[in-house]
Design a protein around this motif. Structure first.
Motif, PDB file in Angstrom:
ATOM      1  N   ARG A  35       0.825  -1.211   0.000  1.00 47.39           N
ATOM      2  CA  ARG A  35       0.000   0.000   0.000  1.00 47.39           C
ATOM      3  C   ARG A  35       0.859   1.261   0.000  1.00 47.39           C
ATOM      4  N   ASN A  36       1.989   1.230   0.676  1.00 45.53           N
ATOM      5  CA  ASN A  36       2.874   2.395   0.692  1.00 45.53           C
ATOM      6  C   ASN A  36       3.408   2.687  -0.700  1.00 45.53           C
ATOM      7  N   ALA A  37       3.768   1.647  -1.446  1.00 42.58           N
ATOM      8  CA  ALA A  37       4.269   1.829  -2.806  1.00 42.58           C
ATOM      9  C   ALA A  37       3.175   2.388  -3.708  1.00 42.58           C
ATOM     10  N   GLU A  38       1.969   1.850  -3.581  1.00 47.70           N
ATOM     11  CA  GLU A  38       0.848   2.334  -4.390  1.00 47.70           C
ATOM     12  C   GLU A  38       0.564   3.797  -4.080  1.00 47.70           C
ATOM     13  N   ARG A  39       0.584   4.136  -2.802  1.00 46.83           N
ATOM     14  CA  ARG A  39       0.334   5.521  -2.397  1.00 46.83           C
ATOM     15  C   ARG A  39       1.411   6.448  -2.941  1.00 46.83           C
ATOM     16  N   ALA A  40       2.664   6.006  -2.902  1.00 49.60           N
ATOM     17  CA  ALA A  40       3.768   6.825  -3.414  1.00 49.60           C
ATOM     18  C   ALA A  40       3.629   7.051  -4.916  1.00 49.60           C
TER      19      ALA A  40
ATOM     20  N   ARG B 179       2.950  10.746  -6.807  1.00 49.62           N
ATOM     21  CA  ARG B 179       3.790  11.259  -7.898  1.00 49.62           C
ATOM     22  C   ARG B 179       2.943  11.571  -9.129  1.00 49.62           C
ATOM     23  N   ILE B 180       2.024  10.682  -9.466  1.00 50.63           N
ATOM     24  CA  ILE B 180       1.161  10.904 -10.625  1.00 50.63           C
ATOM     25  C   ILE B 180       0.278  12.129 -10.391  1.00 50.63           C
ATOM     26  N   ALA B 181      -0.338  12.229  -9.206  1.00 47.09           N
ATOM     27  CA  ALA B 181      -1.233  13.345  -8.905  1.00 47.09           C
ATOM     28  C   ALA B 181      -0.493  14.679  -8.994  1.00 47.09           C
TER      29      ALA B 181
ATOM     30  N   GLY C 265      -1.806  -5.860 -10.502  1.00 44.18           N
ATOM     31  CA  GLY C 265      -3.038  -5.517  -9.792  1.00 44.18           C
ATOM     32  C   GLY C 265      -2.965  -4.173  -9.086  1.00 44.18           C
ATOM     33  N   ASP C 266      -1.748  -3.676  -8.882  1.00 41.88           N
ATOM     34  CA  ASP C 266      -1.583  -2.379  -8.217  1.00 41.88           C
ATOM     35  C   ASP C 266      -2.241  -1.263  -9.010  1.00 41.88           C
ATOM     36  N   ARG C 267      -2.382  -1.452 -10.301  1.00 41.34           N
ATOM     37  CA  ARG C 267      -2.973  -0.401 -11.129  1.00 41.34           C
ATOM     38  C   ARG C 267      -4.406  -0.106 -10.717  1.00 41.34           C
ATOM     39  N   PHE C 268      -5.111  -1.104 -10.187  1.00 46.77           N
ATOM     40  CA  PHE C 268      -6.495  -0.876  -9.755  1.00 46.77           C
ATOM     41  C   PHE C 268      -6.536   0.034  -8.528  1.00 46.77           C
TER      42      PHE C 268
ATOM     43  N   HIS D 134      -7.521   5.655  -6.460  1.00 43.02           N
ATOM     44  CA  HIS D 134      -7.094   6.924  -5.859  1.00 43.02           C
ATOM     45  C   HIS D 134      -7.258   8.077  -6.855  1.00 43.02           C
ATOM     46  N   LEU D 135      -6.920   7.837  -8.112  1.00 41.59           N
ATOM     47  CA  LEU D 135      -7.051   8.884  -9.125  1.00 41.59           C
ATOM     48  C   LEU D 135      -8.516   9.247  -9.360  1.00 41.59           C
ATOM     49  N   LEU D 136      -9.376   8.247  -9.385  1.00 35.65           N
ATOM     50  CA  LEU D 136     -10.803   8.512  -9.578  1.00 35.65           C
ATOM     51  C   LEU D 136     -11.370   9.333  -8.430  1.00 35.65           C
ATOM     52  N   ILE D 137     -10.900   9.075  -7.221  1.00 39.47           N
ATOM     53  CA  ILE D 137     -11.340   9.868  -6.070  1.00 39.47           C
ATOM     54  C   ILE D 137     -10.964  11.336  -6.267  1.00 39.47           C
ATOM     55  N   MET D 138      -9.846  11.590  -6.960  1.00 40.53           N
ATOM     56  CA  MET D 138      -9.391  12.954  -7.244  1.00 40.53           C
ATOM     57  C   MET D 138     -10.035  13.514  -8.514  1.00 40.53           C
ATOM     58  N   PHE D 139     -11.056  12.824  -9.058  1.00 45.67           N
ATOM     59  CA  PHE D 139     -11.779  13.227 -10.273  1.00 45.67           C
ATOM     60  C   PHE D 139     -10.882  13.246 -11.504  1.00 45.67           C
ATOM     61  N   ILE D 140      -9.926  12.339 -11.561  1.00 47.85           N
ATOM     62  CA  ILE D 140      -9.106  12.150 -12.750  1.00 47.85           C
ATOM     63  C   ILE D 140      -9.587  10.859 -13.411  1.00 47.85           C
ATOM     64  N   MET D 141     -10.068  10.944 -14.639  1.00 48.51           N
ATOM     65  CA  MET D 141     -10.545   9.772 -15.367  1.00 48.51           C
ATOM     66  C   MET D 141      -9.371   8.872 -15.720  1.00 48.51           C
ATOM     67  N   VAL D 142      -9.603   7.575 -15.670  1.00 44.39           N
ATOM     68  CA  VAL D 142      -8.536   6.601 -15.882  1.00 44.39           C
ATOM     69  C   VAL D 142      -8.951   5.629 -16.968  1.00 44.39           C
TER      70      VAL D 142
END
Length: 59
Positions: free
Chosen positions: A2-7, A11-13, A33-36, A41-49
């Motif tokens: 989870r720490n890696a996914e959050r990091a 960076r992307i955000a 599977g980390d991409r999900f 997280h990106l969708l929560i920020m209103f960034i379409m994926v």
């Protein structure tokens, strides 16, 4: 994990400021599977994926 996914998400955000669409492209590795999680997280920020897999499923 989870720490890696959050990091990665952070960076992307930071890079995506002002954008509203991102494509995530991945292969068939153990971390594919980390991409999900990152996409969620990106969708929560209103960034379409859009997500793409670059491998064939085994029969």
């Amino acid at each position: 994990m989870r720490n890696a996914e959050r990091a990665v998400f952070q960076r992307i955000a930071a890079f995506m400021k002002g954008s509203d669409l991102i494509a995530i492209i991945n292969g068939a590795g153990n971390n594919s599977g980390d991409r999900f999680i990152i996409a969620r997280h990106l969708l929560i920020m209103f960034i379409m994926v859009r997500q793409y897999k670059l491998f064939q499923m085994k029969k």
